[in-house]
Design a protein around this motif. Structure first.
Motif, PDB file in Angstrom:
ATOM      1  N   MET A 282       0.643  -1.146  -0.150  1.00  0.00           N
ATOM      2  CA  MET A 282      -0.182   0.117  -0.020  1.00  0.00           C
ATOM      3  C   MET A 282       0.780   1.378   0.167  1.00  0.00           C
ATOM      4  O   MET A 282       1.878   1.450   0.345  1.00  0.00           O
ATOM      5  CB  MET A 282      -0.831   0.168   1.254  1.00  0.00           C
ATOM      6  CG  MET A 282      -2.007  -0.926   1.130  1.00  0.00           C
ATOM      7  SD  MET A 282      -3.065  -0.520   2.484  1.00  0.00           S
ATOM      8  CE  MET A 282      -4.587  -0.927   1.896  1.00  0.00           C
ATOM      9  N   THR A 283       0.657   2.195  -0.532  1.00  0.00           N
ATOM     10  CA  THR A 283       1.103   3.326  -0.664  1.00  0.00           C
ATOM     11  C   THR A 283       0.948   4.430   0.534  1.00  0.00           C
ATOM     12  O   THR A 283      -0.020   4.148   1.297  1.00  0.00           O
ATOM     13  CB  THR A 283       0.770   4.184  -1.812  1.00  0.00           C
ATOM     14  OG1 THR A 283      -0.804   4.727  -1.634  1.00  0.00           O
ATOM     15  CG2 THR A 283       0.831   3.373  -3.148  1.00  0.00           C
ATOM     16  N   LEU A 284       1.724   5.375   0.583  1.00  0.00           N
ATOM     17  CA  LEU A 284       1.607   6.190   1.967  1.00  0.00           C
ATOM     18  C   LEU A 284       0.232   6.931   1.911  1.00  0.00           C
ATOM     19  O   LEU A 284      -0.648   6.939   2.876  1.00  0.00           O
ATOM     20  CB  LEU A 284       2.742   7.275   1.838  1.00  0.00           C
ATOM     21  CG  LEU A 284       2.761   8.393   3.255  1.00  0.00           C
ATOM     22  CD1 LEU A 284       2.700   7.763   4.300  1.00  0.00           C
ATOM     23  CD2 LEU A 284       3.670   9.428   3.010  1.00  0.00           C
ATOM     24  N   VAL A 285      -0.437   7.429   0.689  1.00  0.00           N
ATOM     25  CA  VAL A 285      -1.572   7.917   0.534  1.00  0.00           C
ATOM     26  C   VAL A 285      -2.740   7.031   1.188  1.00  0.00           C
ATOM     27  O   VAL A 285      -3.516   7.432   1.759  1.00  0.00           O
ATOM     28  CB  VAL A 285      -1.927   8.431  -0.859  1.00  0.00           C
ATOM     29  CG1 VAL A 285      -3.247   8.872  -1.253  1.00  0.00           C
ATOM     30  CG2 VAL A 285      -0.720   9.488  -1.259  1.00  0.00           C
TER      31      VAL A 285
ATOM     32  N   LEU B  76      -4.707  -1.446  15.558  1.00  0.00           N
ATOM     33  CA  LEU B  76      -4.725  -0.605  14.363  1.00  0.00           C
ATOM     34  C   LEU B  76      -3.605   0.576  14.226  1.00  0.00           C
ATOM     35  O   LEU B  76      -2.940   0.733  13.282  1.00  0.00           O
ATOM     36  CB  LEU B  76      -6.202   0.089  14.151  1.00  0.00           C
ATOM     37  CG  LEU B  76      -7.295  -0.768  14.236  1.00  0.00           C
ATOM     38  CD1 LEU B  76      -8.596  -0.161  14.142  1.00  0.00           C
ATOM     39  CD2 LEU B  76      -7.104  -1.487  12.925  1.00  0.00           C
ATOM     40  N   PHE B  77      -3.444   1.158  15.424  1.00  0.00           N
ATOM     41  CA  PHE B  77      -2.487   2.266  15.642  1.00  0.00           C
ATOM     42  C   PHE B  77      -0.953   1.872  15.191  1.00  0.00           C
ATOM     43  O   PHE B  77      -0.256   2.454  14.213  1.00  0.00           O
ATOM     44  CB  PHE B  77      -2.445   2.986  16.970  1.00  0.00           C
ATOM     45  CG  PHE B  77      -3.702   4.161  16.790  1.00  0.00           C
ATOM     46  CD1 PHE B  77      -4.944   4.147  15.863  1.00  0.00           C
ATOM     47  CD2 PHE B  77      -3.582   5.141  17.836  1.00  0.00           C
ATOM     48  CE1 PHE B  77      -5.772   5.012  15.891  1.00  0.00           C
ATOM     49  CE2 PHE B  77      -4.779   5.947  17.884  1.00  0.00           C
ATOM     50  CZ  PHE B  77      -5.717   5.935  17.128  1.00  0.00           C
ATOM     51  N   LEU B  78      -0.448   1.022  16.069  1.00  0.00           N
ATOM     52  CA  LEU B  78       0.977   0.642  16.091  1.00  0.00           C
ATOM     53  C   LEU B  78       1.298   0.100  14.506  1.00  0.00           C
ATOM     54  O   LEU B  78       2.146   0.527  13.931  1.00  0.00           O
ATOM     55  CB  LEU B  78       1.421  -0.334  16.936  1.00  0.00           C
ATOM     56  CG  LEU B  78       1.270   0.059  18.382  1.00  0.00           C
ATOM     57  CD1 LEU B  78       1.713  -0.920  19.338  1.00  0.00           C
ATOM     58  CD2 LEU B  78       2.303   1.310  18.413  1.00  0.00           C
ATOM     59  N   PRO B  79       0.469  -0.958  14.108  1.00  0.00           N
ATOM     60  CA  PRO B  79       0.733  -1.389  12.465  1.00  0.00           C
ATOM     61  C   PRO B  79       0.630  -0.511  11.711  1.00  0.00           C
ATOM     62  O   PRO B  79       1.610  -0.327  10.821  1.00  0.00           O
ATOM     63  CB  PRO B  79      -0.300  -2.568  12.381  1.00  0.00           C
ATOM     64  CG  PRO B  79      -0.705  -2.894  13.694  1.00  0.00           C
ATOM     65  CD  PRO B  79      -0.550  -1.608  14.709  1.00  0.00           C
ATOM     66  N   LEU B  80      -0.500   0.396  11.660  1.00  0.00           N
ATOM     67  CA  LEU B  80      -0.762   1.414  10.596  1.00  0.00           C
ATOM     68  C   LEU B  80       0.490   2.423  10.650  1.00  0.00           C
ATOM     69  O   LEU B  80       0.764   2.731   9.782  1.00  0.00           O
ATOM     70  CB  LEU B  80      -1.874   2.064  10.726  1.00  0.00           C
ATOM     71  CG  LEU B  80      -3.164   1.571   9.762  1.00  0.00           C
ATOM     72  CD1 LEU B  80      -4.422   1.935  10.318  1.00  0.00           C
ATOM     73  CD2 LEU B  80      -2.839   1.595   8.508  1.00  0.00           C
TER      74      LEU B  80
ATOM     75  N   ALA C 168       7.087   2.928   6.833  1.00  0.00           N
ATOM     76  CA  ALA C 168       7.710   1.950   5.902  1.00  0.00           C
ATOM     77  C   ALA C 168       7.471   2.426   4.502  1.00  0.00           C
ATOM     78  O   ALA C 168       8.528   2.381   3.618  1.00  0.00           O
ATOM     79  CB  ALA C 168       7.562   0.630   6.183  1.00  0.00           C
ATOM     80  N   ALA C 169       6.438   2.687   4.232  1.00  0.00           N
ATOM     81  CA  ALA C 169       5.769   3.246   2.915  1.00  0.00           C
ATOM     82  C   ALA C 169       6.575   4.241   2.556  1.00  0.00           C
ATOM     83  O   ALA C 169       6.905   4.600   1.201  1.00  0.00           O
ATOM     84  CB  ALA C 169       4.214   3.318   2.814  1.00  0.00           C
ATOM     85  N   ALA C 170       6.721   5.391   3.347  1.00  0.00           N
ATOM     86  CA  ALA C 170       7.150   6.870   2.892  1.00  0.00           C
ATOM     87  C   ALA C 170       8.619   6.401   2.693  1.00  0.00           C
ATOM     88  O   ALA C 170       9.324   6.868   1.628  1.00  0.00           O
ATOM     89  CB  ALA C 170       7.029   7.505   4.147  1.00  0.00           C
ATOM     90  N   SER C 171       9.350   5.522   3.364  1.00  0.00           N
ATOM     91  CA  SER C 171      10.819   5.018   3.149  1.00  0.00           C
ATOM     92  C   SER C 171      10.706   4.587   1.915  1.00  0.00           C
ATOM     93  O   SER C 171      11.712   4.677   0.915  1.00  0.00           O
ATOM     94  CB  SER C 171      11.270   4.169   4.465  1.00  0.00           C
ATOM     95  OG  SER C 171      12.533   3.739   4.107  1.00  0.00           O
ATOM     96  N   SER C 172       9.795   3.417   1.549  1.00  0.00           N
ATOM     97  CA  SER C 172       9.997   2.589   0.332  1.00  0.00           C
ATOM     98  C   SER C 172       9.709   3.322  -1.024  1.00  0.00           C
ATOM     99  O   SER C 172      10.156   3.192  -2.123  1.00  0.00           O
ATOM    100  CB  SER C 172       9.082   1.409   0.364  1.00  0.00           C
ATOM    101  OG  SER C 172       7.843   1.790   0.116  1.00  0.00           O
ATOM    102  N   GLU C 173       9.083   4.589  -0.759  1.00  0.00           N
ATOM    103  CA  GLU C 173       8.719   5.520  -1.881  1.00  0.00           C
ATOM    104  C   GLU C 173       9.737   6.591  -2.001  1.00  0.00           C
ATOM    105  O   GLU C 173       9.425   7.496  -2.696  1.00  0.00           O
ATOM    106  CB  GLU C 173       7.501   6.134  -1.380  1.00  0.00           C
ATOM    107  CG  GLU C 173       6.173   5.120  -1.649  1.00  0.00           C
ATOM    108  CD  GLU C 173       4.946   5.941  -1.213  1.00  0.00           C
ATOM    109  OE1 GLU C 173       4.775   6.968  -0.949  1.00  0.00           O
ATOM    110  OE2 GLU C 173       4.016   4.886  -0.983  1.00  0.00           O
TER     111      GLU C 173
END
Length: 157
Positions: free
Chosen positions: A1-4, A104-108, A114-119
């Protein structure tokens, strides 16, 4: 999934978190366990702001990664310091919001970083800014609750 995409899921997760806190009487827990002089009106207004911030960070996510990352930091700080640690320090007394904080909070929150980093959208300055911003957002309603009855802030004179 993307950061957005994750940023919008974070907004939805916060909505479910608010429902859990309300349903299991977060106000009385906060008064009794962490000593916050909170009323339901404070809860409603604070969470209305969190929802507005959630919508804003979702809309800003495509161009300003620090916005959803600040929201992610807010969720992680909320989970750890306002739900998990009180649960541990009170030897298992349920904290309203604990389930959604852990599930929800911790995993998200972690997934958003992680998504921001991979992007390629995460650098040290963004990480630090998000952590500081999340901490300030989490602290501001608590500080205001502590200050609101101080003479300089009282408006009913």
């Amino acid at each position: 999934m993307t950061l957005v995409e994750l940023s919008w899921l974070a907004m939805a997760a916060y909505a479910v978190h608010i429902l859990e806190e309300y349903t299991f009487d977060w106000r009385d827990w906060a008064r009794g366990v962490i000593g916050l002089p909170v009323e339901w009106t404070d809860f409603y207004v604070t969470n209305a702001v969190v929802v507005a911030l959630g919508m804003a960070q979702g809309m800003l996510a495509p161009t300003l990664p620090w916005a959803p990352l600040t929201y992610a930091a807010l969720m992680i700080i909320n989970a750890v310091f306002f739900h998990i640690l009180p649960f541990v320090t009170t030897r298992g007394r349920f904290s309203p919001g604990l389930v959604t904080a852990v599930v929800l909070f911790l995993p998200l929150g972690i997934a958003m970083f992680a998504a921001a980093s991979s992007e390629g959208r995460l650098d040290l300055a963004t990480s630090i800014g998000a952590a500081v911003g999340g901490a300030l957002l989490m602290a501001s309603p608590v500080v205001m609750l502590k200050l609101k009855d101080k003479p300089w802030f009282v408006q009913r004179r």
